[in-house]
Design an enzyme around this catalytic site. Structure first.
Site, PDB file in Angstrom:
ATOM      1  N   ASP A   3       0.865  -1.189   0.000  1.00 25.40           N
ATOM      2  CA  ASP A   3       0.000   0.000   0.000  1.00 25.40           C
ATOM      3  C   ASP A   3       0.900   1.237   0.000  1.00 25.40           C
ATOM      4  O   ASP A   3       2.109   1.134   0.215  1.00 25.40           O
ATOM      5  CB  ASP A   3      -0.915   0.004   1.239  1.00 25.40           C
ATOM      6  CG  ASP A   3      -1.879   1.204   1.259  1.00 25.40           C
ATOM      7  OD1 ASP A   3      -2.289   1.672   0.181  1.00 25.40           O
ATOM      8  OD2 ASP A   3      -2.221   1.679   2.358  1.00 25.40           O
ATOM      9  N   SER A   4       0.283   2.387  -0.210  1.00 26.20           N
ATOM     10  CA  SER A   4       1.059   3.629  -0.128  1.00 26.20           C
ATOM     11  C   SER A   4       1.447   3.930   1.320  1.00 26.20           C
ATOM     12  O   SER A   4       2.426   4.616   1.580  1.00 26.20           O
ATOM     13  CB  SER A   4       0.225   4.788  -0.681  1.00 26.20           C
ATOM     14  OG  SER A   4      -1.029   4.838  -0.014  1.00 26.20           O
ATOM     15  N   GLY A  33      -3.505   9.374  -3.815  1.00 22.45           N
ATOM     16  CA  GLY A  33      -4.783   9.938  -4.260  1.00 22.45           C
ATOM     17  C   GLY A  33      -4.677  11.239  -5.026  1.00 22.45           C
ATOM     18  O   GLY A  33      -5.511  11.530  -5.881  1.00 22.45           O
ATOM     19  N   CYS A  73      -4.604  -1.434  -1.834  1.00 16.01           N
ATOM     20  CA  CYS A  73      -4.820  -0.005  -2.071  1.00 16.01           C
ATOM     21  C   CYS A  73      -5.787   0.124  -3.229  1.00 16.01           C
ATOM     22  O   CYS A  73      -5.507  -0.384  -4.322  1.00 16.01           O
ATOM     23  CB  CYS A  73      -3.481   0.660  -2.406  1.00 16.01           C
ATOM     24  SG  CYS A  73      -3.621   2.382  -2.912  1.00 16.01           S
ATOM     25  N   ASN A  74      -6.914   0.774  -3.004  1.00 13.71           N
ATOM     26  CA  ASN A  74      -7.904   0.935  -4.073  1.00 13.71           C
ATOM     27  C   ASN A  74      -7.382   1.827  -5.191  1.00 13.71           C
ATOM     28  O   ASN A  74      -7.644   1.580  -6.359  1.00 13.71           O
ATOM     29  CB  ASN A  74      -9.187   1.560  -3.516  1.00 13.71           C
ATOM     30  CG  ASN A  74      -9.962   0.616  -2.632  1.00 13.71           C
ATOM     31  OD1 ASN A  74     -10.919  -0.009  -3.055  1.00 13.71           O
ATOM     32  ND2 ASN A  74      -9.546   0.502  -1.392  1.00 13.71           N
ATOM     33  N   THR A  75      -6.644   2.868  -4.816  1.00 16.29           N
ATOM     34  CA  THR A  75      -6.148   3.803  -5.821  1.00 16.29           C
ATOM     35  C   THR A  75      -5.221   3.076  -6.787  1.00 16.29           C
ATOM     36  O   THR A  75      -5.372   3.138  -8.009  1.00 16.29           O
ATOM     37  CB  THR A  75      -5.403   4.975  -5.147  1.00 16.29           C
ATOM     38  OG1 THR A  75      -6.195   5.462  -4.065  1.00 16.29           O
ATOM     39  CG2 THR A  75      -5.135   6.096  -6.115  1.00 16.29           C
ATOM     40  N   THR A 101      -8.338   1.717   1.526  1.00 11.99           N
ATOM     41  CA  THR A 101      -8.012   0.796   2.618  1.00 11.99           C
ATOM     42  C   THR A 101      -7.651   1.513   3.918  1.00 11.99           C
ATOM     43  O   THR A 101      -7.667   0.916   4.987  1.00 11.99           O
ATOM     44  CB  THR A 101      -6.864  -0.148   2.202  1.00 11.99           C
ATOM     45  OG1 THR A 101      -5.776   0.643   1.702  1.00 11.99           O
ATOM     46  CG2 THR A 101      -7.332  -1.132   1.148  1.00 11.99           C
TER      47      THR A 101
END
Ligand code: DGL
Length: 265
Positions: A12-13, A45, A76-78, A191
Protein backbone atom coordinates in the site's frame (compact mmCIF):
# COMPACT_ATOMS: atom_id res chain seq x y z
CA UNK A 1 5.47 -26.62 -4.63
CA UNK A 2 5.97 -23.29 -2.89
CA UNK A 3 8.41 -23.37 0.05
CA UNK A 4 6.59 -22.91 3.38
CA UNK A 5 8.69 -19.87 4.30
CA UNK A 6 7.86 -17.98 1.07
CA UNK A 7 6.15 -14.71 2.02
CA UNK A 8 2.96 -13.01 0.98
CA UNK A 9 3.63 -9.40 -0.04
CA UNK A 10 1.03 -6.82 0.97
CA UNK A 11 1.53 -3.41 -0.63
CA UNK A 12 0.00 0.00 0.00
CA UNK A 13 1.06 3.63 -0.13
CA UNK A 14 0.91 3.74 3.67
CA UNK A 15 -0.70 1.99 6.63
CA UNK A 16 -4.11 1.46 4.96
CA UNK A 17 -3.25 -2.03 3.79
CA UNK A 18 -2.97 -3.04 7.43
CA UNK A 19 -6.78 -3.34 7.31
CA UNK A 20 -6.31 -6.17 4.81
CA UNK A 21 -3.45 -7.59 6.89
CA UNK A 22 -5.71 -7.53 9.97
CA UNK A 23 -8.37 -9.52 8.12
CA UNK A 24 -5.84 -12.00 6.68
CA UNK A 25 -3.73 -12.68 9.76
CA UNK A 26 -6.30 -14.70 11.75
CA UNK A 27 -7.06 -16.78 8.64
CA UNK A 28 -3.40 -17.60 7.90
CA UNK A 29 -1.58 -17.07 11.21
CA UNK A 30 1.47 -19.06 10.10
CA UNK A 31 1.90 -17.23 6.79
CA UNK A 32 5.06 -15.11 6.57
CA UNK A 33 4.04 -11.61 5.48
CA UNK A 34 6.09 -8.72 4.19
CA UNK A 35 4.11 -5.49 4.37
CA UNK A 36 5.47 -2.78 2.09
CA UNK A 37 4.37 0.83 2.58
CA UNK A 38 5.39 3.29 -0.13
CA UNK A 39 5.70 6.13 2.35
CA UNK A 40 7.95 8.01 -0.09
CA UNK A 41 5.02 8.06 -2.53
CA UNK A 42 2.18 8.69 -0.07
CA UNK A 43 -0.45 9.93 -0.83
CA UNK A 44 -1.36 8.31 -4.15
CA UNK A 45 -4.78 9.94 -4.26
CA UNK A 46 -3.50 13.32 -5.42
CA UNK A 47 -1.22 11.89 -8.14
CA UNK A 48 -2.02 11.39 -11.82
CA UNK A 49 -2.89 8.02 -13.33
CA UNK A 50 0.48 7.94 -15.14
CA UNK A 51 2.42 8.70 -11.97
CA UNK A 52 0.60 6.02 -9.99
CA UNK A 53 0.85 3.36 -12.70
CA UNK A 54 4.58 3.92 -13.22
CA UNK A 55 5.34 4.00 -9.53
CA UNK A 56 3.30 0.95 -8.55
CA UNK A 57 4.38 -1.23 -11.48
CA UNK A 58 8.04 -0.26 -11.04
CA UNK A 59 8.10 -0.76 -7.29
CA UNK A 60 6.21 -4.04 -7.33
CA UNK A 61 8.53 -5.37 -10.02
CA UNK A 62 11.56 -4.58 -7.86
CA UNK A 63 9.88 -5.87 -4.70
CA UNK A 64 8.86 -9.13 -6.35
CA UNK A 65 12.48 -9.68 -7.42
CA UNK A 66 13.86 -8.93 -3.99
CA UNK A 67 11.30 -10.74 -1.81
CA UNK A 68 10.19 -13.54 -4.16
CA UNK A 69 6.64 -13.61 -2.76
CA UNK A 70 4.14 -16.38 -3.45
CA UNK A 71 1.38 -13.81 -3.91
CA UNK A 72 1.14 -10.03 -4.07
CA UNK A 73 -1.80 -8.12 -2.66
CA UNK A 74 -2.18 -4.51 -3.77
CA UNK A 75 -3.99 -3.39 -0.63
CA UNK A 76 -4.82 0.00 -2.07
CA UNK A 77 -7.90 0.93 -4.07
CA UNK A 78 -6.15 3.80 -5.82
CA UNK A 79 -3.29 1.63 -7.06
CA UNK A 80 -5.58 -1.31 -7.89
CA UNK A 81 -8.17 0.61 -9.90
CA UNK A 82 -5.35 2.14 -11.98
CA UNK A 83 -2.54 -0.41 -12.18
CA UNK A 84 -3.87 -3.88 -11.38
CA UNK A 85 -3.95 -5.08 -15.01
CA UNK A 86 -0.48 -3.72 -15.70
CA UNK A 87 1.04 -5.32 -12.60
CA UNK A 88 -0.58 -8.67 -13.40
CA UNK A 89 1.04 -8.58 -16.80
CA UNK A 90 4.54 -8.23 -15.43
CA UNK A 91 4.52 -10.39 -12.29
CA UNK A 92 4.63 -14.16 -12.42
CA UNK A 93 2.75 -14.71 -9.16
CA UNK A 94 -0.96 -14.16 -8.42
CA UNK A 95 -1.82 -10.51 -7.82
CA UNK A 96 -4.89 -9.71 -5.74
CA UNK A 97 -6.25 -6.18 -5.91
CA UNK A 98 -8.58 -4.22 -3.69
CA UNK A 99 -11.43 -2.59 -5.54
CA UNK A 100 -14.37 -0.66 -4.10
CA UNK A 101 -16.90 -3.00 -2.44
CA UNK A 102 -19.78 -1.80 -4.62
CA UNK A 103 -21.20 -5.30 -5.15
CA UNK A 104 -21.81 -6.08 -1.45
CA UNK A 105 -23.06 -2.54 -0.88
CA UNK A 106 -25.62 -2.92 -3.67
CA UNK A 107 -26.83 -6.15 -2.06
CA UNK A 108 -27.20 -4.38 1.28
CA UNK A 109 -28.88 -1.08 0.48
CA UNK A 110 -32.61 -0.82 1.14
CA UNK A 111 -33.10 2.76 0.00
CA UNK A 112 -31.17 2.14 -3.23
CA UNK A 113 -28.78 5.00 -2.47
CA UNK A 114 -25.14 4.22 -1.76
CA UNK A 115 -22.38 6.64 -0.81
CA UNK A 116 -18.77 5.95 -1.81
CA UNK A 117 -15.76 7.63 -0.26
CA UNK A 118 -12.31 7.18 -1.75
CA UNK A 119 -9.31 9.16 -2.85
CA UNK A 120 -9.59 11.81 -5.60
CA UNK A 121 -7.89 9.41 -8.03
CA UNK A 122 -10.07 6.40 -7.18
CA UNK A 123 -13.44 8.06 -7.53
CA UNK A 124 -12.73 9.22 -11.11
CA UNK A 125 -11.64 5.78 -12.39
CA UNK A 126 -13.39 4.02 -15.27
CA UNK A 127 -12.88 0.86 -13.19
CA UNK A 128 -15.36 2.29 -10.68
CA UNK A 129 -17.77 3.21 -13.51
CA UNK A 130 -17.62 -0.43 -14.65
CA UNK A 131 -18.26 -1.77 -11.13
CA UNK A 132 -21.19 0.62 -10.84
CA UNK A 133 -22.65 -0.44 -14.19
CA UNK A 134 -22.20 -4.14 -13.42
CA UNK A 135 -23.27 -4.32 -9.79
CA UNK A 136 -25.10 -1.14 -8.85
CA UNK A 137 -27.38 -0.86 -11.85
CA UNK A 138 -30.68 0.54 -10.60
CA UNK A 139 -29.17 2.10 -7.50
CA UNK A 140 -27.85 5.61 -7.04
CA UNK A 141 -24.11 5.75 -6.28
CA UNK A 142 -22.87 9.07 -4.89
CA UNK A 143 -19.08 9.39 -4.93
CA UNK A 144 -16.99 11.80 -2.93
CA UNK A 145 -13.26 12.21 -2.39
CA UNK A 146 -12.09 12.28 1.22
CA UNK A 147 -8.31 12.74 0.92
CA UNK A 148 -8.09 14.18 4.43
CA UNK A 149 -9.09 10.77 5.83
CA UNK A 150 -5.80 9.27 4.59
CA UNK A 151 -3.71 11.58 6.76
CA UNK A 152 -6.17 11.17 9.64
CA UNK A 153 -5.71 7.39 9.52
CA UNK A 154 -1.92 7.72 9.23
CA UNK A 155 -1.91 10.03 12.27
CA UNK A 156 -4.26 7.81 14.26
CA UNK A 157 -1.96 4.81 13.89
CA UNK A 158 0.88 7.01 15.12
CA UNK A 159 -1.10 7.57 18.33
CA UNK A 160 -2.34 11.08 17.50
CA UNK A 161 -5.87 12.23 18.41
CA UNK A 162 -8.34 12.26 15.52
CA UNK A 163 -10.28 15.40 14.71
CA UNK A 164 -13.91 14.51 13.86
CA UNK A 165 -14.52 17.75 11.93
CA UNK A 166 -13.30 16.44 8.52
CA UNK A 167 -15.48 13.34 8.95
CA UNK A 168 -18.50 15.49 9.76
CA UNK A 169 -17.75 17.72 6.77
CA UNK A 170 -17.73 14.76 4.37
CA UNK A 171 -20.99 13.43 5.86
CA UNK A 172 -22.60 16.83 5.30
CA UNK A 173 -21.33 17.09 1.72
CA UNK A 174 -22.64 13.62 0.91
CA UNK A 175 -26.05 14.36 2.38
CA UNK A 176 -26.20 17.63 0.45
CA UNK A 177 -25.75 15.83 -2.90
CA UNK A 178 -28.97 15.21 -4.92
CA UNK A 179 -30.63 12.21 -3.23
CA UNK A 180 -27.91 12.14 -0.59
CA UNK A 181 -30.27 12.12 2.35
CA UNK A 182 -31.36 8.59 1.39
CA UNK A 183 -27.85 7.09 1.72
CA UNK A 184 -28.08 3.99 3.93
CA UNK A 185 -24.85 2.25 2.85
CA UNK A 186 -21.37 3.72 2.59
CA UNK A 187 -18.54 2.08 0.66
CA UNK A 188 -15.13 2.72 2.23
CA UNK A 189 -13.23 2.66 -1.06
CA UNK A 190 -9.81 3.28 0.41
CA UNK A 191 -8.01 0.80 2.62
CA UNK A 192 -7.06 3.56 5.05
CA UNK A 193 -10.68 4.33 5.91
CA UNK A 194 -11.60 1.28 8.05
CA UNK A 195 -8.85 2.46 10.41
CA UNK A 196 -11.26 5.31 11.17
CA UNK A 197 -14.15 2.91 11.87
CA UNK A 198 -14.85 4.42 15.30
CA UNK A 199 -14.95 7.97 13.95
CA UNK A 200 -17.01 6.99 10.89
CA UNK A 201 -19.40 5.02 13.09
CA UNK A 202 -19.79 8.01 15.43
CA UNK A 203 -20.75 10.26 12.53
CA UNK A 204 -22.66 7.96 10.14
CA UNK A 205 -24.23 5.24 12.27
CA UNK A 206 -26.84 3.97 12.96
CA UNK A 207 -28.62 4.99 9.71
CA UNK A 208 -25.71 4.15 7.45
CA UNK A 209 -24.01 0.73 7.14
CA UNK A 210 -20.28 0.86 6.45
CA UNK A 211 -18.92 -1.60 3.87
CA UNK A 212 -15.30 -2.35 3.02
CA UNK A 213 -13.57 -5.09 1.10
CA UNK A 214 -10.96 -6.32 3.60
CA UNK A 215 -12.68 -9.57 4.61
CA UNK A 216 -13.48 -10.45 1.01
CA UNK A 217 -9.88 -9.80 -0.06
CA UNK A 218 -8.54 -11.94 2.79
CA UNK A 219 -10.83 -14.82 1.82
CA UNK A 220 -9.74 -14.48 -1.81
CA UNK A 221 -6.08 -14.74 -0.79
CA UNK A 222 -6.79 -17.83 1.33
CA UNK A 223 -8.63 -19.41 -1.58
CA UNK A 224 -5.77 -18.75 -4.02
CA UNK A 225 -3.23 -20.25 -1.61
CA UNK A 226 -5.28 -23.32 -0.71
CA UNK A 227 -3.15 -26.42 -0.24
CA UNK A 228 0.09 -24.47 0.34
CA UNK A 229 2.21 -24.85 3.48
CA UNK A 230 3.17 -21.93 5.70
CA UNK A 231 5.99 -21.66 8.21
CA UNK A 232 6.89 -18.30 9.67
CA UNK A 233 10.32 -18.03 11.26
CA UNK A 234 10.35 -14.81 13.28
CA UNK A 235 8.10 -11.75 13.12
CA UNK A 236 6.48 -10.42 9.96
CA UNK A 237 8.38 -7.66 8.17
CA UNK A 238 7.34 -4.03 7.69
CA UNK A 239 9.26 -2.32 4.90
CA UNK A 240 9.03 1.31 3.80
CA UNK A 241 10.29 3.28 0.82
CA UNK A 242 12.27 6.40 1.67
CA UNK A 243 13.63 7.13 5.14
CA UNK A 244 12.45 4.85 7.96
CA UNK A 245 11.87 7.96 10.07
CA UNK A 246 8.62 8.45 8.11
CA UNK A 247 7.30 5.46 10.09
CA UNK A 248 8.03 7.13 13.41
CA UNK A 249 5.23 6.66 15.93
CA UNK A 250 3.97 3.44 14.37
CA UNK A 251 5.86 1.20 16.82
CA UNK A 252 2.86 0.31 18.98
CA UNK A 253 0.53 -0.34 16.06
CA UNK A 254 3.16 -2.52 14.39
CA UNK A 255 4.22 -4.41 17.50
CA UNK A 256 0.57 -5.17 18.30
CA UNK A 257 0.31 -6.77 14.86
CA UNK A 258 3.45 -8.87 15.29
CA UNK A 259 5.81 -6.93 13.04
CA UNK A 260 9.54 -6.63 13.61
CA UNK A 261 11.40 -3.29 13.39
CA UNK A 262 10.73 -1.03 10.40
CA UNK A 263 13.09 -1.74 7.50
CA UNK A 264 14.08 0.41 4.51
CA UNK A 265 13.34 -1.03 1.07
N1 DGL B 1 -4.79 3.31 0.80
C1 DGL B 1 -4.99 3.91 -0.48
C2 DGL B 1 -6.29 3.44 -1.13
O1 DGL B 1 -6.84 2.43 -0.75
C3 DGL B 1 -4.96 5.39 -0.63
C4 DGL B 1 -4.09 6.28 0.13
C5 DGL B 1 -3.36 7.29 -0.72
O2 DGL B 1 -3.95 8.31 -1.16
O3 DGL B 1 -2.18 7.03 -0.93
O4 DGL B 1 -6.77 4.05 -2.03
Amino acid sequence: MVDASTPILIFDSGVGGLTVYDALQPLLPQAPVIYAADLAGLPYGSKTEAQIAARVAGLLGRMAERFRPRLVCIACNTASTIALGMVREVLEVPVVGTVPAIKPAAALTKTGTIGLIGTEATIRQAYVDRLEAEFANGTRLLRIAAPAFVSLAEAKLRGKPVDLAPVQAIAEQLRAMPGGKAIDTLVLACTHFPLLADELTAVFRPEVALVDGAQGIARRIVHLLEGQDFARHGPNRFVVTGPVTAAEGLDNALAARGFGPVEAF
